[in-house]
Structures are given as C-alpha cells and as structure tokens.
Design a protein around this motif. Sequence first.
Motif, PDB file in Angstrom:
ATOM      1  N   TYR A  18      55.772 135.281  31.153  1.00  0.00           N
ATOM      2  CA  TYR A  18      54.345 135.502  31.381  1.00  0.00           C
ATOM      3  C   TYR A  18      53.751 136.283  30.210  1.00  0.00           C
ATOM      4  O   TYR A  18      54.147 137.412  29.942  1.00  0.00           O
ATOM      5  CB  TYR A  18      54.131 136.265  32.682  1.00  0.00           C
ATOM      6  N   LEU A  19      52.801 135.652  29.510  1.00  0.00           N
ATOM      7  CA  LEU A  19      52.154 136.249  28.346  1.00  0.00           C
ATOM      8  C   LEU A  19      50.666 136.465  28.615  1.00  0.00           C
ATOM      9  O   LEU A  19      50.030 135.653  29.299  1.00  0.00           O
ATOM     10  CB  LEU A  19      52.306 135.353  27.113  1.00  0.00           C
ATOM     11  N   LEU A  21      46.993 136.964  26.747  1.00  0.00           N
ATOM     12  CA  LEU A  21      46.268 136.751  25.498  1.00  0.00           C
ATOM     13  C   LEU A  21      45.162 137.792  25.355  1.00  0.00           C
ATOM     14  O   LEU A  21      44.356 137.987  26.275  1.00  0.00           O
ATOM     15  CB  LEU A  21      45.671 135.350  25.473  1.00  0.00           C
ATOM     16  N   LEU A  48      49.896 137.769  23.259  1.00  0.00           N
ATOM     17  CA  LEU A  48      49.344 136.927  22.212  1.00  0.00           C
ATOM     18  C   LEU A  48      48.054 137.588  21.744  1.00  0.00           C
ATOM     19  O   LEU A  48      47.270 138.071  22.572  1.00  0.00           O
ATOM     20  CB  LEU A  48      49.034 135.521  22.732  1.00  0.00           C
ATOM     21  N   PHE A  77      48.269 134.540  17.832  1.00  0.00           N
ATOM     22  CA  PHE A  77      47.823 133.227  18.308  1.00  0.00           C
ATOM     23  C   PHE A  77      46.621 132.861  17.439  1.00  0.00           C
ATOM     24  O   PHE A  77      45.489 133.128  17.785  1.00  0.00           O
ATOM     25  CB  PHE A  77      47.452 133.335  19.782  1.00  0.00           C
ATOM     26  N   TYR A 172      52.385 123.630  23.469  1.00  0.00           N
ATOM     27  CA  TYR A 172      51.345 124.447  24.104  1.00  0.00           C
ATOM     28  C   TYR A 172      50.263 123.531  24.653  1.00  0.00           C
ATOM     29  O   TYR A 172      49.528 122.905  23.899  1.00  0.00           O
ATOM     30  CB  TYR A 172      50.742 125.401  23.071  1.00  0.00           C
ATOM     31  N   GLU A 174      46.838 123.382  26.223  1.00  0.00           N
ATOM     32  CA  GLU A 174      45.719 124.323  26.196  1.00  0.00           C
ATOM     33  C   GLU A 174      44.449 123.728  26.764  1.00  0.00           C
ATOM     34  O   GLU A 174      43.895 122.752  26.222  1.00  0.00           O
ATOM     35  CB  GLU A 174      45.460 124.751  24.744  1.00  0.00           C
ATOM     36  N   ILE A 200      54.366 125.709  27.115  1.00  0.00           N
ATOM     37  CA  ILE A 200      53.413 126.772  27.420  1.00  0.00           C
ATOM     38  C   ILE A 200      52.173 126.136  28.037  1.00  0.00           C
ATOM     39  O   ILE A 200      51.725 125.079  27.592  1.00  0.00           O
ATOM     40  CB  ILE A 200      52.986 127.527  26.145  1.00  0.00           C
ATOM     41  N   GLY A 202      48.157 127.244  29.184  1.00  0.00           N
ATOM     42  CA  GLY A 202      47.133 128.277  29.202  1.00  0.00           C
ATOM     43  C   GLY A 202      45.749 127.705  29.384  1.00  0.00           C
ATOM     44  O   GLY A 202      45.523 126.508  29.203  1.00  0.00           O
ATOM     45  N   VAL A 223      50.221 131.527  30.159  1.00  0.00           N
ATOM     46  CA  VAL A 223      49.339 132.434  29.426  1.00  0.00           C
ATOM     47  C   VAL A 223      48.022 132.591  30.180  1.00  0.00           C
ATOM     48  O   VAL A 223      47.403 131.601  30.567  1.00  0.00           O
ATOM     49  CB  VAL A 223      49.052 131.908  28.000  1.00  0.00           C
ATOM     50  N   THR A 224      47.614 133.840  30.393  1.00  0.00           N
ATOM     51  CA  THR A 224      46.272 134.120  30.909  1.00  0.00           C
ATOM     52  C   THR A 224      45.598 135.074  29.936  1.00  0.00           C
ATOM     53  O   THR A 224      46.251 135.845  29.244  1.00  0.00           O
ATOM     54  CB  THR A 224      46.307 134.757  32.314  1.00  0.00           C
ATOM     55  N   GLY A 225      44.278 135.021  29.893  1.00  0.00           N
ATOM     56  CA  GLY A 225      43.570 135.893  28.962  1.00  0.00           C
ATOM     57  C   GLY A 225      42.183 136.229  29.420  1.00  0.00           C
ATOM     58  O   GLY A 225      41.877 137.356  29.821  1.00  0.00           O
TER      59      GLY A 225
END
Length: 252
Positions: A18-19, A21, A48, A77, A172, A174, A200, A202, A223-225
């Motif tokens: 779990y990353l 951003l 990221l 990133f 990735y 996206e 990945i 996101g 990935v969440t941001g």
Amino acid sequence: MSIYENLLNTINSKGAAYLVLIDPDKISLTRLPGFLKHCENSGVDAFLIGGSLMMSDNFVTVLEIVKTNSTLPAIIFPGGVNQVSPVADAILFLSVVSGRNADHLIGKHVIAAPLIRKAGIEPISTGYILVESGQTTTAVYMSGSLPVPRSKPEIAAATALAAEYLGMKLIYLEAGSGAVDSVSDEMVKAVSDVCSIPVIVGGGIRTPQSARNKVDNGASIIVTGNFFENENNWDMIRDFASAVHHKIPVGI
C-alpha cells in the motif's frame, strides 16, 4: 536491498503493498510531517512523490520533509524530467505504453536517464497505462495520449503483456488523480492474469473495500493520493492498509 526488492518482499509477506501518493502542489508543508507519521503508524509501505504538473517549487522540499520525518521509501512518481532528485530513494521510470506519443515512450527518457544516473537513485522501469476514468485527467492531457477505453480490458492486458516482454518490472494501471471511476476490477484481473510482474492500480480508489477488490483481482500494489488531501479522511488510512494487506491477520 533495492527498493524494487523491498516492494517484492512486501507483496510476498503482506499479500500486496500500500503506497500513498503525495503531490507537492496539493499538500500543505506544515501538515506534511504529521501526515507522514500518521501514514507510517497506520501501515503504509512507501510514499510516491510527484505530479503531472508542477505549479510550485516544492518538489525537493517535500522530498526532504519525507526523508526527515519517515523511514519509509521515498519513490519519485515523475510528471516530467524536472522531477529528479538525489534526495529520493528511487524513481518509477515510466513509459506511457498505452499511448503513441513517442516523447512519453522514449523521448523524455533519453533526457532523464543521465540525470537519474547522476542523482544515484534507483530506476524502476514501469509500463504506465492510462485508463479512461470518466473525465480527462491531468495525466491524460499532459501526456497527449488517448487512455485505454474502460470497457476494453483486453487492450490493457495486451499492452501490459507487451510491456513485460519489453523487460519492464512493473505495470501501472492509472485512472488518474481525482478520477470519477477507478480502474475496473475486470481490467485489473485481465492484466494480472496475463502478467507475471506486479500490477499497480491507482486513481479514484476511495474506499478500503474498493482497494481490497483490486487486490482480490490480482493487484499487487494499491496507490491512493487525492483522497487524503482532505484531512478528514486521514483516519481511514489504517483501514486502507488493512484491506490491502490481506495476508496479515486483523489486529496485528
């Protein structure tokens, strides 16, 4: 151990990584140290750092704050060749394989490669696939690339497989920052079924259950941001981490 190996070990031990951003244009520098500590205490595996468009000069400052206030890997990133810094641990060496814009397939990379080598950070080759998300995202607009239609998982699967055969280490998928729709579970499964490298996912993932659904369909990294730019959502970070880390029993 390389950052890539660290990610692989996390995937193997926790089920998925779990990353979070961090967009230097959208985070308050005064709130950032507290956010980083909260993320680390809540089970986030790495950060990221970057964005499709830099309107501020906070990129290096944000990296320095991340490295000072967290022990987690700081991975760039990049949205452009100006987003390279020796402060980081690694950089996703992104090639927009979903598009046909040569600049984003190889052109910018020729400029960035010597900068990355001079910076001494680890490049992680990544096949970047932009996916239709219900609106034109900054990533789509800035790359000048058509996204893969949301209803065509087979196109994403064939594109990802080609990227793997070209030697890329990550795929990735996206949907883009603030996407209306996240990448569909059907597309995640189609790509994961044909690829042997980590996938990945996101963009537009707003609930822990949505994150878990991506993992259940084969995603190796979530990935969440944008969702956590609202401080009211910070308390959900642990829930996201628990949903992604499906190999770890609840409560540990």
